[in-house]
Motif scaffolding. Structure first.
Motif, PDB file in Angstrom:
ATOM      1  N   ASP A   2       0.823  -1.206   0.000  1.00 30.79           N
ATOM      2  CA  ASP A   2       0.000   0.000   0.000  1.00 30.79           C
ATOM      3  C   ASP A   2       0.862   1.264   0.000  1.00 30.79           C
ATOM      4  OD1 ASP A   2      -2.378   1.348  -0.094  1.00 30.79           O
ATOM      5  OD2 ASP A   2      -2.665   1.379   2.053  1.00 30.79           O
ATOM      6  N   LYS A   3       1.927   1.281   0.810  1.00 29.26           N
ATOM      7  CA  LYS A   3       2.821   2.434   0.824  1.00 29.26           C
ATOM      8  C   LYS A   3       3.487   2.625  -0.534  1.00 29.26           C
ATOM      9  CE  LYS A   3       3.929   2.368   5.770  1.00 29.26           C
ATOM     10  NZ  LYS A   3       5.017   2.213   6.778  1.00 29.26           N
ATOM     11  N   ALA A   4       3.827   1.515  -1.182  1.00 26.17           N
ATOM     12  CA  ALA A   4       4.441   1.610  -2.506  1.00 26.17           C
ATOM     13  C   ALA A   4       3.467   2.213  -3.512  1.00 26.17           C
ATOM     14  CB  ALA A   4       4.882   0.227  -2.973  1.00 26.17           C
ATOM     15  N   ARG A   6       1.108   4.355  -2.850  1.00 23.22           N
ATOM     16  CA  ARG A   6       1.016   5.787  -2.581  1.00 23.22           C
ATOM     17  C   ARG A   6       2.253   6.519  -3.132  1.00 23.22           C
ATOM     18  NH1 ARG A   6      -2.475   7.448   1.779  1.00 23.22           N
ATOM     19  NH2 ARG A   6      -3.590   5.690   2.726  1.00 23.22           N
ATOM     20  N   ARG A   7       3.408   5.971  -2.875  1.00 20.46           N
ATOM     21  CA  ARG A   7       4.665   6.644  -3.220  1.00 20.46           C
ATOM     22  C   ARG A   7       4.914   6.643  -4.719  1.00 20.46           C
ATOM     23  NH1 ARG A   7       9.644   4.345  -0.062  1.00 20.46           N
ATOM     24  NH2 ARG A   7       8.289   5.091   1.627  1.00 20.46           N
ATOM     25  N   ARG A 193      -7.003   2.269  -4.524  1.00 19.63           N
ATOM     26  CA  ARG A 193      -5.818   2.725  -5.250  1.00 19.63           C
ATOM     27  C   ARG A 193      -5.521   1.822  -6.449  1.00 19.63           C
ATOM     28  NH1 ARG A 193      -5.031   5.121  -0.245  1.00 19.63           N
ATOM     29  NH2 ARG A 193      -4.723   3.244   0.983  1.00 19.63           N
ATOM     30  N   ARG A 230      -6.057   9.510  -1.930  1.00 15.08           N
ATOM     31  CA  ARG A 230      -5.274   9.983  -0.784  1.00 15.08           C
ATOM     32  C   ARG A 230      -6.014   9.772   0.539  1.00 15.08           C
ATOM     33  NH1 ARG A 230      -4.774  14.144  -4.554  1.00 15.08           N
ATOM     34  NH2 ARG A 230      -6.310  15.391  -3.441  1.00 15.08           N
TER      35      ARG A 230
END
Length: 233
Positions: A2-4, A6-7, A193, A230
């Motif tokens: 999930d962080k990937a 977003r980034r 996402r 976001r």
């Protein structure tokens, strides 16, 4: 993962636009069906990971399997009878069809759209509407790539109106059943996402093919979902 997402949202989006261009310039042939299957698996992987983290391995796998079989039944029914999407046929690019009906890749292809729509909206009817809007983007592009075709092509880039009415039915039933299951809330933001990136890809395919009405629907939906990208947890 999930962080990937977003980034690396924008680099991933650019990569998908490029991939859409390559696929539009050099469409796949049925003998390369395994490439399509691999792509569907990659698009589905965030949903698989998200479902396991959300519900645990057993319940997550049961949810994905149940939704996949549900989609496969609906798709096979339409191929065989024309209900509810209109009579159409697969070309073989997505894999050899089971019993001459729908390919097994359908087990993974439909679920990310439904769960992504649920994760991106607040009310059940909004999720159904969003799922249909996603199909307004996806189907013209897939028909243009030769993935499937209707026996009697419609005026919307070869897609008949009855197909979208069928999506209202199939997505509506699925959403209502999931509501009765009282699944933990909220749904993983990873679902939303992933849907955003799926829409980027199919909108780009439509752009490469010159399906400008479908491109407009896709761009508006992508922009509308960007704040949710976001916001969702």
């Amino acid at each position: 993962m999930d962080k990937a997402f977003r980034r690396w949202r924008w680099p991933l989006a650019v990569l998908l636009v490029a991939a859409a261009g390559g696929l539009s310039i050099a469409p796949l042939q049925p003998r390369w069906w395994w490439v399509s299957a691999l792509a569907i698996l990659l698009f589905s992987m965030p949903v698989i990971v998200g479902a396991v983290r959300w519900l645990g391995a057993r319940r997550g796998a049961l949810l994905l399997l149940g939704l996949g079989l549900y989609a496969l039944v609906f798709e096979s029914l339409a191929v065989a009878t024309g209900f509810p999407y209109g009579r159409f046929h697969y070309s073989g690019i997505l894999g050899p069809p089971l019993l001459g009906l729908a390919p097994p890749t359908v087990l993974l292809a439909w679920t990310p759209l439904l769960l992504g729509s649920l994760a991106s909206t607040r009310r059940w009817w909004q999720a159904v509407v969003l799922a249909v809007v996603c199909d307004l983007v996806l189907d013209p592009a897939a028909v243009g790539l030769g993935f499937w075709a209707w026996d009697e092509p419609g005026r919307y880039y070869g897609v008949p109106l009855v197909n979208f009415l069928g999506w209202v039915l199939s997505a509506g039933i699925a959403v209502l059943v999931l509501r009765r299951l009282r699944l933990p809330q909220p749904l993983p933001g990873l679902f939303a996402r992933n849907l955003w990136l799926v829409l980027v890809f199919w909108t780009a395919v439509n752009a490469w093919q010159g399906h400008w009405l479908a491109v407009g629907v896709g761009v508006v939906t992508i922009v509308a979902l960007s704040p949710a990208y976001r916001r969702v947890p």
